[in-house]
Design a protein around this motif. Sequence first.
Motif: not given
Length: 805
Positions: A330-334
């Motif tokens: 999720i962090k990477l996508a954000q």
Amino acid sequence: MKTNLQEEVNQQGKGDSSINILDILKYLLFHWKWFLLSIWIFGTYYYYQYSKTPFIYSQSETVMIKTPANTQATARLTRTNSSYNSISVASEILQLKSKELMRQTIERINADKSYTVEKGLRTYELYKHSPVQVEVRGKVGSDSYAFTITPVDDEMVLLSAWTKENQEPAIKIPLNKYVKTPVGEILVKPTIQYVPSSFGDDIRVTKYTQGDMVGYFMGNLNITQLEDDASLLRITAEDANPDRAADLITTLISVYNEVNLRDKNQIAINTADFIRDRLTIMEDELGIVESDIERLRTANQGIDVNSAGQMYVSDVRQFQTEGARVETDIKLAQMMREYLKTQGEGGDLIPNNTGLVDASVENQIAEYNYTLLRRNRLSDGNTANPVIQDLDRALSAMRGNIDRAVDNALTGLDIKRNNIFREERQARSKALQIPEKQRAMLSVERQQKVKEELYLYLLNKREENALNQAMTEDNIRIIDPASGSRQPIYPNMLRKVAMGVAIGGMLPAVILLLLLMLDTGVRGRRDIEDTISVPFLGEIPLVKDRSKRKAVSGDILVSRTGRDALTEAFRILRTNISFMTKNEVAPKVITLTSFGAGVGKTFSALNLSTTLSFLDKKVAILDLDLRKGTLSSRMEVNYGRGVSHYLADASLTLEDIRYESGVADNLDFYPIGAIAPNPVELLLGSRLDQLLLELRNRYDYVVVDGVPVGVVADATVVDRVSDLTLFIVRAGRMDKRQLPEIEKLYKTGKLSHLAIVLNGLKLGGPRYGYGYGYGYGYGYGYGYGYGLKKKKRKGFFQRLLPKKR
């Protein structure tokens, strides 16, 4: 009857009106001087063009477009760039033909500057073999100038021959020193070709605008794919100097590879900047989390609370691990979505191969970057191009797809994370005895683990990006260097001169055939017999130069023992007249007439009368042209009493108006006497009938020189006393369209016993069709008529000109 037989022959002759190809060849060969002159003119002109046309040389180079199919696989730490896999040979050819690429190539090899010398008529391009090289300070690619440099000695050169607008005098300047001139500050540098043998040679220096040279070289550049499914290309350049053509191709490939490497490296540079910024942020966040862990452990005084809930912790840890992995994703996508919303706007490249999103999204990002690079290369500031607009729309759609793909990935991860958290809470509900501090510790440790993994991941990607940037390859590899023959491909002397000779041979043939097709004049017997059925009695040849012939008397050129063509022609006419019987009676009164003056009617009458007298027959020549008396003036008997006096005065007898011709004892002449004011009235009177009756009784033949038909009424009036009317047609002067008028006179019977004689036939000229030849090979003959003047002798070129019809 003989006349009926003659008419039948004429009718049969009309059935074959075609012209044989052999006749056409003979007609053209007769004008061989025109062909010779035309071939000489055009052959000389084309040889002159060959001698002044600069030589053109051709140089070729074979290259290979690198694709995954023909390039050895390289061990890469990351996935292969999708733009490398999607290379199109057709697209590469279009890029090689771009004007900007050619402009950079011309600027690099200074191809917009020309050094030429003249040897004979031809101009030669020196390029790098020029004894001097010129630099003009302050000039840009759009400027142009021209002048001539003449080496004087080892230290000085002479500058002259400025442009037409600039008529400044010649100046002498030193080498290797900037000097102010009408063109600007010029520096002339000697080369290794600057030797004493070059002193005094005029070297023309011309600077063309880069736009003009781009158009010139683009027109002489040819790129072909060797096979439809092959990535091999043959690049061919044509130029006035083979070395410049070879340098142009080689430099073009170098510039092309440099541009492509710069585009590829731009993606790696943007990716490196992105990773560097994220590492800085991760370092700060990881330090904060580690500080929190240190504070919690210090507050718990080092007591291990994990053993109290060991039974349940194993389940919790399992869910934590899964949650941490999902949180990382999720962090990477954000991070990617944040970049797209903040720093990814304005047409910048999107970082790729970072692992922040899944593979499908990275493939879309790679395709977006490739399309954006292509759009930037093709735009060149021209956004109104339809192709650029299509690429802009495609980029906008691809950007929207990338945003939606990232949002969809985040939504899926959020759902997965919520499910994990729900399971984790159920496990934690069974471990209520675990202190709240333990939960806080676990939360902080989890954050530490997430940030630590992300930090290590970014460090790994930074190294991979640096390696990929160092391993970037050229798109084109040279297979065969630029080479070609040192012999020019253009112009070809043999082909050039042959073209001139061919044109020189065809042009007269076309003109002569057109003149033949458009010529409506009567040229020979066939023209008459194919058109009308009037009996044809003979052809009278034309004498080209009367001064070379010895006249018997005045215009009488026939002789009793003569073997020339003219005498034979009148003999044939005399024989044919004997066949023109009427009621089986040979004609005695022969009248000559025509449509107009100047056809040789009087001349024919004189020579026909003389030829008839050679048969030892008594012949009378009667001049009934009471309006002009041409026959009388020719015989120089236009004085005293004559026919007009006899017709007007009933007291006169035949002896009163008879004159001896002086040619033969049996040939008498009856002139008109005086020009009558009322010729028609005199001819209508009975005295004319009485005159002809007495002549018939006294002479075997009476030849009457009449007047033209249709001009005056005299001809039809005189016809009542005529046995045979000879209609004189002048070759080349009568229009074929007038022949039906003769046929009409023949059919209606307005002229008694009508027959045709063709006068003025050029025996030595082009003949086509059939006719009665004379078999002597002479070119002699003669024709006279009204209004003829003595012609001056023509010169050679005047004789070459076509004679007026």
